[in-house]
Enzyme design. Structure first.
Site, PDB file in Angstrom:
ATOM      1  N   HIS A   3      40.394  44.822  28.229  1.00  0.00           N
ATOM      2  CA  HIS A   3      39.008  44.812  28.215  1.00  0.00           C
ATOM      3  C   HIS A   3      38.415  43.324  28.874  1.00  0.00           C
ATOM      4  O   HIS A   3      37.313  42.537  28.223  1.00  0.00           O
ATOM      5  CB  HIS A   3      37.985  45.346  26.928  1.00  0.00           C
ATOM      6  N   HIS A  50      33.929  50.660  32.354  1.00  0.00           N
ATOM      7  CA  HIS A  50      35.054  50.441  31.502  1.00  0.00           C
ATOM      8  C   HIS A  50      35.830  49.088  31.664  1.00  0.00           C
ATOM      9  O   HIS A  50      35.213  48.208  30.953  1.00  0.00           O
ATOM     10  CB  HIS A  50      36.191  51.564  31.565  1.00  0.00           C
ATOM     11  N   TYR A 100      56.422  31.180  50.505  1.00  0.00           N
ATOM     12  CA  TYR A 100      56.197  30.463  49.225  1.00  0.00           C
ATOM     13  C   TYR A 100      57.236  30.732  48.136  1.00  0.00           C
ATOM     14  O   TYR A 100      57.837  31.506  48.219  1.00  0.00           O
ATOM     15  CB  TYR A 100      54.809  31.103  48.668  1.00  0.00           C
ATOM     16  N   HIS A 125      46.475  47.325  30.445  1.00  0.00           N
ATOM     17  CA  HIS A 125      44.984  47.810  30.379  1.00  0.00           C
ATOM     18  C   HIS A 125      44.485  47.006  29.140  1.00  0.00           C
ATOM     19  O   HIS A 125      44.659  46.785  28.183  1.00  0.00           O
ATOM     20  CB  HIS A 125      44.828  49.367  29.906  1.00  0.00           C
ATOM     21  N   ASP A 129      45.545  35.429  47.746  1.00  0.00           N
ATOM     22  CA  ASP A 129      46.838  35.273  47.361  1.00  0.00           C
ATOM     23  C   ASP A 129      47.570  36.265  46.722  1.00  0.00           C
ATOM     24  O   ASP A 129      48.824  36.537  46.557  1.00  0.00           O
ATOM     25  CB  ASP A 129      47.114  33.701  46.711  1.00  0.00           C
TER      26      ASP A 129
END
Lengths: 231, 231, 231, 231
Positions: free
Chosen positions: B96, B168, B226, B94, B119
């Site tokens: 910001h 958030h 790939y 997590h 992708d």
């Protein structure tokens, strides 16, 4: 005298170019020793790489220079007025950091648009009214301080550690010069987020008060539960 | 215990400032050891440069701290709920990060506007609904996890390794904490591309499903072609 | 000859990539020795890392090369015309720095929207008219100089140390090549601030003359009180 | 074999992250040896810091791998088609550099809005049409090459060293892999300038042909007079 505080003020000033808040000499940090009422501040127009702790000017709260041969920052009187008006603060910083300056030039307060804002600023970040022609022409730097204090008549500087001066740029403060600078860094990041958020959508509104309370108060105030217990 | 995993969690946390996803302590990475069901996570409010692998808190999936003296991240319960709900993931992050936060603050999902998006993310990157006042005031971090899981009721977390929490910011995940962080870096880049693409043209539309399928499936899933064969 | 000046011109040219004003060879700085009327300038198309002070071309004010085997910048004649027209300047710089180039490409002067602008530029930063087809096809670089001088017919180059050439990019100057470069850095920052300020609000207006006077004149001119007394 | 060319291809690939054109493995550079008709290219999905010159895959112009154990880039067939169609080029690069990708995602060609553009690209930088569903589902990478070639039916690849693939991103080329990469860096800068120029004004128009001719032809072609004479 005030050796430790001078070192902290020096370090806090050096954070400004390191954190990309300033180019050249576009910013200044000060701190106050509340026991003696003495203020240490960056000298005017001196490059950050040439600053020496022992040469930092010291002034009393009437603005008399009591130590140092270098002229203090031309913004010194603004800093001193903030120390007089806000007894809870220990450091002040002024820069022309770009995102905050953009909001200041646009004459707009920064709305609280997300939890990042709410973690540090308890509501919209205010902007001062414009100074009158008279206030610009006589005692400009003193009136800059006065108009900030006027803007905070009904505000708690601990819950709102920064302001935009209209047409000019940001001032920030904190319990220490280090905290003042981190508040300046964070306000700059929030100003950027707010700019792009407003640009992405016409319908944007400030976050709800419950979310503002939650985020501000879990990091600040008596019931905070963020970070390690250091008491 | 879990020495190797702690090292990986430390390294993954250090990627956050290095990749410009965070300033100060604005992010956290965790990982789970699926054999023991134990989670290693960043401690709350500790600077990245002060993190030590052996001091990282360890918790079980009920949220009980089983090792370490430092308090875990205030977002720990959100991470734990994601590990419970998504058995295929091994790491959660997590931050910001600014571009994702801008979309989250605007309350908008990130549309799939090009092959870079396709992708890595199989369709629009979702945004949660806003939490209610009740959900904010009681068990906020738990409800943050719950609303992410609600958003993924009809989605495959392996095909959509990230989400925006409304007002958030982003959460991301992956098979490992390293993959969770690279998904966060990539989602940030895609959020930037999408912002400027939308700004450049009013008429922008998501890419066709055939192009989405082509790009996602040539890099992911059983028929991918790939990269080097590593089996 | 002119060893010291060549060193200063070299250093000023190296500031351009360091300050992110140029990529590859997209800029050039010159200086004039007013005693001899000789101009030192960057050679054309040479990478900054390969520049050597002793190899910098030297020209007289008629444009004759009097020293050095390398061809001077293709913009040399523009620089020379500015030295002829503005006797108070000692250094000239031309770049394609992005924000100034954006305003030049948009064909717009940069309005004075805040005190950062007013600290260095005394009013709107002007843009030249477009060159005619005839002026482009014959003596293009000379006509670029002429159109700048035409733009400054009623302006003081000491109070306005820069200009935008329409469809092209910025030229800046100063008492020394170092000051010319710092004016270029600052004009780039101001161009960025002005772009975002205009984008944030439709109602933006230039700052009042009293604020413009206050800021420009406290840093420049006879009654300035910014910086240390160095006389 | 092709030791020197492999070194150049390695160096050119390493320029991509250094110049901020790519994150992770989001780009690839190749070169051709026109004497043997052999192509050296980046292997698929290998991190730039792990690339070794001697391990770079070598293919012939039919796409058969003639050296190296690593799988070549999944975009190899696109590169090969460009070498077949444009005999004057010696290097090709593909990235997802952000500003070019934004224009590609918006489905817009990049208009020539200033002299920076005109110095390197002789007119609007074209964008391919979208691929059909059929072209995406069968031989996608081959059809990507074909649609670029279709776009250049009436264009000179030496005068227009790059293209945007619709919904995808840029391809660039040059006489050498180094020149291909510098063209990619410059096209990225021009894409940024064009984005902000268009955003600053509704009335923006491409520059006049006389200015386009002047700038392109003073740097390129037989009558150029920029840079040092190296013949």
């Amino acid at each position: 005298m005030l050796q430790d505080l001078k070192k902290k003020v020096l370090e806090a000033n050096l954070e400004l170019p390191k954190r990309d808040l300033v180019i050249y000499t576009w910013g200044n940090v000060s701190a106050i020793d509340r026991d003696t009422g003495l203020v240490v501040i960056k000298p005017s127009g001196v490059a950050y790489e040439d600053l020496k702790a022992e040469e930092l000017p010291v002034l009393d709260l009437e603005g008399n220079q009591v130590e140092g041969r270098l002229k203090p920052s031309s913004d010194t009187i603004t800093h001193i007025l903030l120390y007089q008006a806000f007894p809870e603060i220990g450091g002040v910083v002024h820069t022309h950091s770009p995102w905050c300056t953009v909001w200041a030039q646009a004459g707009k307060a920064i709305p609280s648009l997300g939890t990042t804002h709410a973690d540090y600023f308890y509501g919209e970040i205010p902007i001062t009214r414009k100074l009158t022609k008279e206030e610009i022409n006589h005692n400009y730097e003193k009136n800059t301080g006065e108009v900030i204090i006027e803007t905070f008549e009904d505000k708690n500087p601990s819950y709102m550690p920064g302001v935009l001066v209209n047409n000019h740029g940001p001032f920030n403060w904190g319990k220490t010069p280090q905290e003042a600078v981190s508040n300046a860094v964070i306000m700059e990041e929030i100003a950027k987020l707010a700019y792009y958020t407003q640009s992405l959508t016409d319908a944007v509104k400030p976050i709800d008060n419950s979310l503002l309370d939650k985020h501000f108060l879990r990091k600040n105030g008596n019931d905070s539960y963020y970070g390690q217990v250091t008491k």
